[in-house]
Motif scaffolding. Structure first.
Motif, PDB file in Angstrom:
ATOM      1  N   LEU A  40       2.465  13.609  -2.550  1.00 33.53           N
ATOM      2  CA  LEU A  40       1.227  13.501  -1.765  1.00 33.53           C
ATOM      3  C   LEU A  40       0.714  12.067  -1.730  1.00 33.53           C
ATOM      4  CD1 LEU A  40      -0.580  16.757  -2.952  1.00 33.53           C
ATOM      5  CD2 LEU A  40       0.582  16.368  -0.760  1.00 33.53           C
ATOM      6  N   LYS A  41       0.824  11.374  -2.856  1.00 30.84           N
ATOM      7  CA  LYS A  41       0.405   9.968  -2.896  1.00 30.84           C
ATOM      8  C   LYS A  41       1.301   9.102  -2.004  1.00 30.84           C
ATOM      9  CE  LYS A  41      -1.708  10.214  -7.461  1.00 30.84           C
ATOM     10  NZ  LYS A  41      -1.570   9.897  -8.890  1.00 30.84           N
ATOM     11  N   GLN A  42       2.598   9.405  -1.985  1.00 28.29           N
ATOM     12  CA  GLN A  42       3.514   8.664  -1.117  1.00 28.29           C
ATOM     13  C   GLN A  42       3.175   8.880   0.355  1.00 28.29           C
ATOM     14  OE1 GLN A  42       7.347  10.070  -2.464  1.00 28.29           O
ATOM     15  NE2 GLN A  42       7.495   8.503  -4.067  1.00 28.29           N
ATOM     16  N   PHE A  43       2.623  10.043   0.674  1.00 32.87           N
ATOM     17  CA  PHE A  43       2.190  10.323   2.051  1.00 32.87           C
ATOM     18  C   PHE A  43       0.855   9.649   2.368  1.00 32.87           C
ATOM     19  CE2 PHE A  43       4.537  14.671   2.052  1.00 32.87           C
ATOM     20  CZ  PHE A  43       5.727  14.047   2.365  1.00 32.87           C
ATOM     21  N   GLY A  44       0.246   8.990   1.370  1.00 30.00           N
ATOM     22  CA  GLY A  44      -0.992   8.251   1.591  1.00 30.00           C
ATOM     23  C   GLY A  44      -2.264   9.002   1.242  1.00 30.00           C
ATOM     24  N   HIS A  45      -2.137  10.102   0.529  1.00 27.31           N
ATOM     25  CA  HIS A  45      -3.302  10.899   0.173  1.00 27.31           C
ATOM     26  C   HIS A  45      -3.819  10.539  -1.218  1.00 27.31           C
ATOM     27  CE1 HIS A  45      -2.636  13.320   3.714  1.00 27.31           C
ATOM     28  NE2 HIS A  45      -1.376  13.501   3.343  1.00 27.31           N
ATOM     29  N   GLU A  46      -5.104  10.803  -1.419  1.00 22.48           N
ATOM     30  CA  GLU A  46      -5.718  10.651  -2.740  1.00 22.48           C
ATOM     31  C   GLU A  46      -5.615  12.007  -3.429  1.00 22.48           C
ATOM     32  OE1 GLU A  46     -10.209   9.921  -4.376  1.00 22.48           O
ATOM     33  OE2 GLU A  46      -9.613   8.871  -2.550  1.00 22.48           O
ATOM     34  N   VAL A  47      -5.138  12.021  -4.672  1.00 15.43           N
ATOM     35  CA  VAL A  47      -4.830  13.286  -5.343  1.00 15.43           C
ATOM     36  C   VAL A  47      -5.589  13.412  -6.663  1.00 15.43           C
ATOM     37  CG1 VAL A  47      -2.992  14.713  -6.336  1.00 15.43           C
ATOM     38  CG2 VAL A  47      -2.532  13.314  -4.311  1.00 15.43           C
TER      39      VAL A  47
ATOM     40  N   GLY B 299      -8.312  34.593   1.148  1.00 14.36           N
ATOM     41  CA  GLY B 299      -8.699  33.400   1.890  1.00 14.36           C
ATOM     42  C   GLY B 299      -7.637  32.316   1.955  1.00 14.36           C
ATOM     43  N   ILE B 300      -6.432  32.611   1.513  1.00 14.59           N
ATOM     44  CA  ILE B 300      -5.341  31.630   1.554  1.00 14.59           C
ATOM     45  C   ILE B 300      -4.997  31.326   3.012  1.00 14.59           C
ATOM     46  CG2 ILE B 300      -2.917  31.243   0.954  1.00 14.59           C
ATOM     47  CD1 ILE B 300      -4.872  31.277  -1.468  1.00 14.59           C
ATOM     48  N   ASP B 301      -4.797  30.044   3.316  1.00 13.44           N
ATOM     49  CA  ASP B 301      -4.451  29.632   4.682  1.00 13.44           C
ATOM     50  C   ASP B 301      -2.951  29.526   4.905  1.00 13.44           C
ATOM     51  OD1 ASP B 301      -7.092  29.075   5.911  1.00 13.44           O
ATOM     52  OD2 ASP B 301      -7.243  27.665   4.241  1.00 13.44           O
ATOM     53  N   ASP B 302      -2.213  29.091   3.872  1.00 13.90           N
ATOM     54  CA  ASP B 302      -0.795  28.806   4.060  1.00 13.90           C
ATOM     55  C   ASP B 302      -0.079  28.943   2.727  1.00 13.90           C
ATOM     56  OD1 ASP B 302       1.556  28.067   5.318  1.00 13.90           O
ATOM     57  OD2 ASP B 302       0.776  26.163   6.063  1.00 13.90           O
ATOM     58  N   PHE B 303       1.248  29.002   2.794  1.00 16.59           N
ATOM     59  CA  PHE B 303       2.075  29.161   1.597  1.00 16.59           C
ATOM     60  C   PHE B 303       3.147  28.081   1.571  1.00 16.59           C
ATOM     61  CE2 PHE B 303       0.469  33.270   2.844  1.00 16.59           C
ATOM     62  CZ  PHE B 303       0.009  33.804   1.658  1.00 16.59           C
ATOM     63  N   LEU B 304       3.497  27.638   0.375  1.00 18.45           N
ATOM     64  CA  LEU B 304       4.610  26.724   0.149  1.00 18.45           C
ATOM     65  C   LEU B 304       5.490  27.328  -0.932  1.00 18.45           C
ATOM     66  CD1 LEU B 304       3.284  23.050   0.021  1.00 18.45           C
ATOM     67  CD2 LEU B 304       5.225  23.888   1.346  1.00 18.45           C
ATOM     68  N   ALA B 305       6.785  27.422  -0.658  1.00 15.90           N
ATOM     69  CA  ALA B 305       7.705  27.987  -1.641  1.00 15.90           C
ATOM     70  C   ALA B 305       8.182  26.897  -2.604  1.00 15.90           C
ATOM     71  CB  ALA B 305       8.897  28.619  -0.926  1.00 15.90           C
ATOM     72  N   LYS B 306       8.403  27.299  -3.834  1.00 15.71           N
ATOM     73  CA  LYS B 306       9.025  26.424  -4.820  1.00 15.71           C
ATOM     74  C   LYS B 306      10.511  26.713  -4.799  1.00 15.71           C
ATOM     75  CE  LYS B 306       5.171  26.354  -8.117  1.00 15.71           C
ATOM     76  NZ  LYS B 306       4.802  26.714  -9.480  1.00 15.71           N
ATOM     77  N   PRO B 307      11.365  25.765  -5.058  1.00 16.64           N
ATOM     78  CA  PRO B 307      11.061  24.379  -5.370  1.00 16.64           C
ATOM     79  C   PRO B 307      10.494  23.655  -4.137  1.00 16.64           C
ATOM     80  CG  PRO B 307      13.432  24.649  -5.151  1.00 16.64           C
ATOM     81  CD  PRO B 307      12.808  26.011  -5.030  1.00 16.64           C
ATOM     82  N   LEU B 308       9.680  22.655  -4.407  1.00 19.21           N
ATOM     83  CA  LEU B 308       8.973  21.944  -3.349  1.00 19.21           C
ATOM     84  C   LEU B 308       9.922  21.140  -2.469  1.00 19.21           C
ATOM     85  CD1 LEU B 308       5.983  20.724  -5.497  1.00 19.21           C
ATOM     86  CD2 LEU B 308       5.994  22.606  -3.859  1.00 19.21           C
TER      87      LEU B 308
ATOM     88  N   TRP C 115       4.869  17.976   4.053  1.00 16.36           N
ATOM     89  CA  TRP C 115       4.361  17.113   5.123  1.00 16.36           C
ATOM     90  C   TRP C 115       3.910  17.944   6.326  1.00 16.36           C
ATOM     91  CZ3 TRP C 115       5.733  15.975  10.172  1.00 16.36           C
ATOM     92  CH2 TRP C 115       5.105  14.854  10.719  1.00 16.36           C
ATOM     93  N   MET C 116       4.746  18.929   6.723  1.00 17.31           N
ATOM     94  CA  MET C 116       4.405  19.775   7.881  1.00 17.31           C
ATOM     95  C   MET C 116       3.144  20.588   7.616  1.00 17.31           C
ATOM     96  SD  MET C 116       7.992  21.062   9.530  1.00 17.31           S
ATOM     97  CE  MET C 116       8.856  21.446   8.023  1.00 17.31           C
ATOM     98  N   ARG C 117       3.015  21.153   6.415  1.00 16.33           N
ATOM     99  CA  ARG C 117       1.830  21.959   6.086  1.00 16.33           C
ATOM    100  C   ARG C 117       0.561  21.098   6.134  1.00 16.33           C
ATOM    101  NH1 ARG C 117       5.788  25.091   5.642  1.00 16.33           N
ATOM    102  NH2 ARG C 117       5.560  27.236   5.008  1.00 16.33           N
TER     103      ARG C 117
ATOM    104  N   ARG D 269       0.110  18.429   7.976  1.00 18.15           N
ATOM    105  CA  ARG D 269      -0.197  18.131   9.394  1.00 18.15           C
ATOM    106  C   ARG D 269      -0.974  19.283  10.019  1.00 18.15           C
ATOM    107  NH1 ARG D 269       0.706  13.386  12.177  1.00 18.15           N
ATOM    108  NH2 ARG D 269       0.412  14.871  13.831  1.00 18.15           N
ATOM    109  N   VAL D 270      -0.553  20.507   9.711  1.00 18.77           N
ATOM    110  CA  VAL D 270      -1.272  21.687  10.204  1.00 18.77           C
ATOM    111  C   VAL D 270      -2.681  21.703   9.616  1.00 18.77           C
ATOM    112  CG1 VAL D 270      -1.360  24.213  10.133  1.00 18.77           C
ATOM    113  CG2 VAL D 270       0.804  23.048  10.618  1.00 18.77           C
ATOM    114  N   ALA D 271      -2.800  21.411   8.324  1.00 14.83           N
ATOM    115  CA  ALA D 271      -4.107  21.385   7.669  1.00 14.83           C
ATOM    116  C   ALA D 271      -5.034  20.380   8.348  1.00 14.83           C
ATOM    117  CB  ALA D 271      -3.957  21.048   6.186  1.00 14.83           C
ATOM    118  N   GLU D 272      -4.532  19.190   8.630  1.00 11.73           N
ATOM    119  CA  GLU D 272      -5.347  18.167   9.298  1.00 11.73           C
ATOM    120  C   GLU D 272      -5.843  18.663  10.651  1.00 11.73           C
ATOM    121  OE1 GLU D 272      -2.710  14.795   9.436  1.00 11.73           O
ATOM    122  OE2 GLU D 272      -3.376  14.052   7.482  1.00 11.73           O
TER     123      GLU D 272
END
Length: 192
Positions: A20-27, A97-106, A112-114, A116-119
């Motif tokens: 997430l930090k590599q994508f430019g986000h504050e974590v 209230g969950i909006d989306d899911f991400l499977a592990k392993p990441l 990145w796609m999730r 973009r949808v969130a934004e």
């Protein structure tokens, strides 16, 4: 964006935070849902990525608390899943209230796609919130239009929605500009 991460597995938490930090986000990252909730409650963020199963507070209960917090801008909540869940389990998550899911392993591309949808969703949520917060008011009579296109006094509209009681008075400016001239006219007309 500021993103809050709740993941009890240290390696997964580090990998997700770094990505997430590599994508430019504050974590902000936490190893349990209770600490993540405390951080969110103190300073809400717009995106949360949380593991489903965690100590102290699991991902679904964390999401429920976020959804119940009043006066909070919409938060996009992504739930991490370690294994394939059944339809009923996913329905429970959606109802929490969950909006989306991400499977592990990441997977970096999936993250990145999730995001973009969130934004995109958060942008539209902000626009909708701004539009819903506008109150149509007549320029002449000052009545307010409700959702059913019914025009009513401002006091009635606000009282129904907030339980507020009103008393009427006259501000100093209106007294000087409106009331006093009328009183002066009456005094001139009254016989002495």
């Amino acid at each position: 964006m500021k993103i809050l991460v709740a993941e009890d597995d240290q390696i997964s938490r580090k990998l997700l935070s770094t990505t997430l930090k590599q994508f430019g986000h504050e974590v902000q990252a936490f190893d349990n849902g209770a600490d993540a909730w405390d951080a969110f409650d103190a300073s809400p963020v717009r995106v949360i990525v949380s593991d489903w199963l965690m100590p102290k507070l699991d991902g679904l209960d964390f999401c429920r608390k976020v959804r119940k917090r009043s006066a909070t801008e919409y938060t996009y909540f992504i739930l991490l899943t370690a294994n394939v869940q059944g339809k009923d389990t996913y329905m429970e998550a959606m109802n929490a209230g969950i909006d989306d899911f991400l499977a592990k392993p990441l997977d970096r591309d999936q993250i990145w796609m999730r995001l973009r949808v969130a934004e995109r969703i958060l942008k539209y949520a902000t626009v909708i919130q701004d539009l819903e917060s506008m109150l149509p008011i007549c320029s002449y009579c000052k009545k307010v239009r409700d959702d059913n296109n019914y025009w009513q006094q401002v006091e009635t509209y606000l009282s129904k929605r907030t339980g507020t009681s009103f008393s009427h008075s006259v501000c100093p400016t209106c007294y000087t500009n409106k009331v006093k001239p009328e009183l002066d006219k009456i005094k001139k007309v009254e016989p002495r």
